[in-house]
Design a protein around this motif. Structure first.
Motif, PDB file in Angstrom:
ATOM      1  N   SER A 126      32.080  34.882  48.870  1.00  0.00           N
ATOM      2  CA  SER A 126      32.900  36.099  48.845  1.00  0.00           C
ATOM      3  C   SER A 126      32.466  37.072  47.750  1.00  0.00           C
ATOM      4  O   SER A 126      32.435  38.289  47.958  1.00  0.00           O
ATOM      5  CB  SER A 126      34.379  35.734  48.681  1.00  0.00           C
ATOM      6  OG  SER A 126      34.584  34.950  47.522  1.00  0.00           O
ATOM      7  N   GLN A 159      36.181  41.887  51.525  1.00  0.00           N
ATOM      8  CA  GLN A 159      35.358  40.686  51.519  1.00  0.00           C
ATOM      9  C   GLN A 159      35.842  39.688  50.485  1.00  0.00           C
ATOM     10  O   GLN A 159      35.700  38.475  50.655  1.00  0.00           O
ATOM     11  CB  GLN A 159      33.893  41.044  51.252  1.00  0.00           C
ATOM     12  CG  GLN A 159      33.202  41.782  52.387  1.00  0.00           C
ATOM     13  CD  GLN A 159      33.168  40.981  53.677  1.00  0.00           C
ATOM     14  OE1 GLN A 159      33.054  39.758  53.653  1.00  0.00           O
ATOM     15  NE2 GLN A 159      33.265  41.671  54.802  1.00  0.00           N
ATOM     16  N   ASP A 160      36.435  40.196  49.405  1.00  0.00           N
ATOM     17  CA  ASP A 160      36.957  39.307  48.362  1.00  0.00           C
ATOM     18  C   ASP A 160      38.139  38.489  48.869  1.00  0.00           C
ATOM     19  O   ASP A 160      38.497  37.466  48.281  1.00  0.00           O
ATOM     20  CB  ASP A 160      37.377  40.148  47.155  1.00  0.00           C
ATOM     21  CG  ASP A 160      37.761  39.304  45.959  1.00  0.00           C
ATOM     22  OD1 ASP A 160      37.062  38.316  45.680  1.00  0.00           O
ATOM     23  OD2 ASP A 160      38.759  39.633  45.297  1.00  0.00           O
ATOM     24  N   ALA A 163      37.271  33.682  52.066  1.00  0.00           N
ATOM     25  CA  ALA A 163      36.417  32.647  51.481  1.00  0.00           C
ATOM     26  C   ALA A 163      36.741  31.317  52.134  1.00  0.00           C
ATOM     27  O   ALA A 163      37.915  30.966  52.282  1.00  0.00           O
ATOM     28  CB  ALA A 163      36.616  32.560  49.973  1.00  0.00           C
TER      29      ALA A 163
END
Length: 456
Positions: A126, A159-160, A163
């Protein structure tokens, strides 16, 4: 007793076929591809010569490492000032990242329990995916495209969230700050204010957990003043290192890169003296999920492997015991049962060996450890700034000072620098290719900038 001998021979034959198909030193996807010289020359023609050794991997590694090689080489192109090559590279990378959960043959194969983990097309963890959008956003700022810049920083925040196929609270403070700056340059003041508030709230969370000496300087950054027209971005330190632990090397853990002592930076002009302070710890981003530290990731496949291995051992033990009984009593039914149990156990052992749940250690190795941010009012006529570095006690750090360009486009400018050259990495990314194909970088081929930094 011929029937007993035949059963054993058959089991041994089948086992040999199963094991021979599973126990290879490395798999085909880990090998380099053969690329025609004319094709390679055409591909490299529009890219900086100093980055060719990184860009050639785009072709010789193929799709499996396409994103990895483009982001490594793209960052190097940005570092040497070729914005066109950098933009083209990150465009490919972020497009691939955006399609990360596509339902295709490669994705299905990567999810298989019988395929080595690193057969997956590299998409990055991530923090790596977020950093790809970070650099694409910086490039948009350098071009004065503030709408796409804020969208790119927003995509990095997204995107963070993702995960290990789960969702976590986003906490990439620098991306929120940069999105606020892009909004501000775009004229969207209310959106900018909200982004800056988000950035400082996230940063406060990091400040509470950060344990490195740079903590002394972490809280000095403030939201831009009304007359500030230039964004200052600095990077220092080395990328987080991925390592494998566990009985089957199935656990992915992170360690910090080589230590550094840069607590803050100063961008100097003729009459300007502006500080940039650390606002992101990339190791912290790598080793936490939603702000919570994690010990390791990817234990799921190891659990499957241990289950298969246990089944195999139990079946082999039962088969051996039944076989001993058959030999002692000359019981034909017991012998057949023994053969079935032995064969099943051997297959379970073969499946366990075939699982190979190694953690994927491919990594973006020219990332920094820390991101430093600052804003200032600087006249558009000023084209360059000199950057100096200081530790947490305000003493100078012995990095060679760098002269950086101030790029003005539209109403805002940006200056970007880093303490470690993006070219100061081996030709191949760690664990990206079979060991016998890895080419170690010849120190003699380093640029003068790299050589100077290596001497520090």
């Amino acid at each position: 007793m011929k029937w007993m001998g035949a059963s054993c021979a058959t089991a041994a034959c089948v086992l040999g076929l199963a094991v021979s198909g599973c126990q290879t030193a490395f798999q085909d996807h880990e090998k380099k591809l053969v690329v025609a010289p004319e094709l390679m020359n055409d591909f490299l023609a529009d890219k900086p010569a100093s980055t060719h050794r990184l860009y050639r991997n785009v072709l010789v590694h193929g799709d499996r490492n396409l994103v990895l090689n483009y982001i490594r080489a793209g960052l190097a192109a940005l570092d040497v000032g070729d914005l066109d090559a950098a933009e083209a590279s990150f465009d490919v990378a972020v497009e691939k990242i955006d399609a990360i959960y596509a339902d295709n043959k490669e994705a299905k194969e990567a999810r298989s329990k019988f395929t080595k983990e690193n057969i997956k097309d590299f998409k990055g963890e991530s923090y790596e995916r977020a950093m790809a959008f970070y650099y694409r956003g910086l490039l948009y700022l350098m071009r004065g495209d503030y709408g796409n810049a804020q969208a790119s920083f927003g995509s990095g925040l997204l995107q963070d969230v993702y995960a290990e196929d789960q969702e976590y609270a986003q906490d990439f403070a620098s991306l929120a700050f940069l999105r606020g700056w892009a909004y501000r340059c775009q004229g969207s003041e209310s959106a900018a204010v909200q982004s800056f508030k988000e950035a400082f709230a996230l940063h406060k969370k990091q400040l509470e957990q950060e344990v490195r000496p740079v903590k002394v300087a972490l809280s000095r950054l403030r939201a831009p003043l009304g007359n500030h027209n230039v964004l200052l971005v600095g990077e220092a330190g080395a990328a987080p290192r991925k390592m494998a632990t566990g009985q089957f090397n199935e656990r992915l853990i992170y360690r910090r890169g080589a230590p550094h002592s840069v607590a803050w930076m100063v961008f100097r002009g003729a009459d300007e003296h502006v500080a940039a302070y650390p606002f992101e710890d990339i190791f912290w981003q790598a080793s936490t999920r939603g702000g919570r530290p994690v010990d390791y990731i990817m234990e799921g496949k190891a659990a499957f492997k241990e289950g298969a291995e246990t089944v195999g051992k139990v079946a082999l033990a039962a088969g051996a015991a039944t076989g001993m009984y058959a030999l002692q009593t000359q019981d034909r039914n017991a012998a057949i049962a023994s053969g079935v149990l032995l064969l099943g156990g051997l297959f379970a052992e073969a499946i366990s060996n075939a699982t190979r749940p190694d953690a994927d250690l491919r990594q973006w190795d020219n990332l920094p450890e820390n991101i430093y941010l600052g804003t200032a009012e600087i006249p558009p006529t000023l084209k360059t700034l000199e950057v100096a570095h200081f530790d947490a006690t305000d003493k100078p750090v012995s990095y060679a000072n760098r002269t950086v360009n101030v790029t003005f486009t539209g109403q805002c400018g940006i200056a970007w620098t880093r303490t470690v050259s993006a070219l100061a990495v081996p030709d191949e990314a760690p664990d990206s290719i079979a060991p016998e194909y890895v080419v170690k970088k010849d120190p003699a081929s380093a640029t003068s900038n790299e050589a100077a930094e290596s001497a520090e």
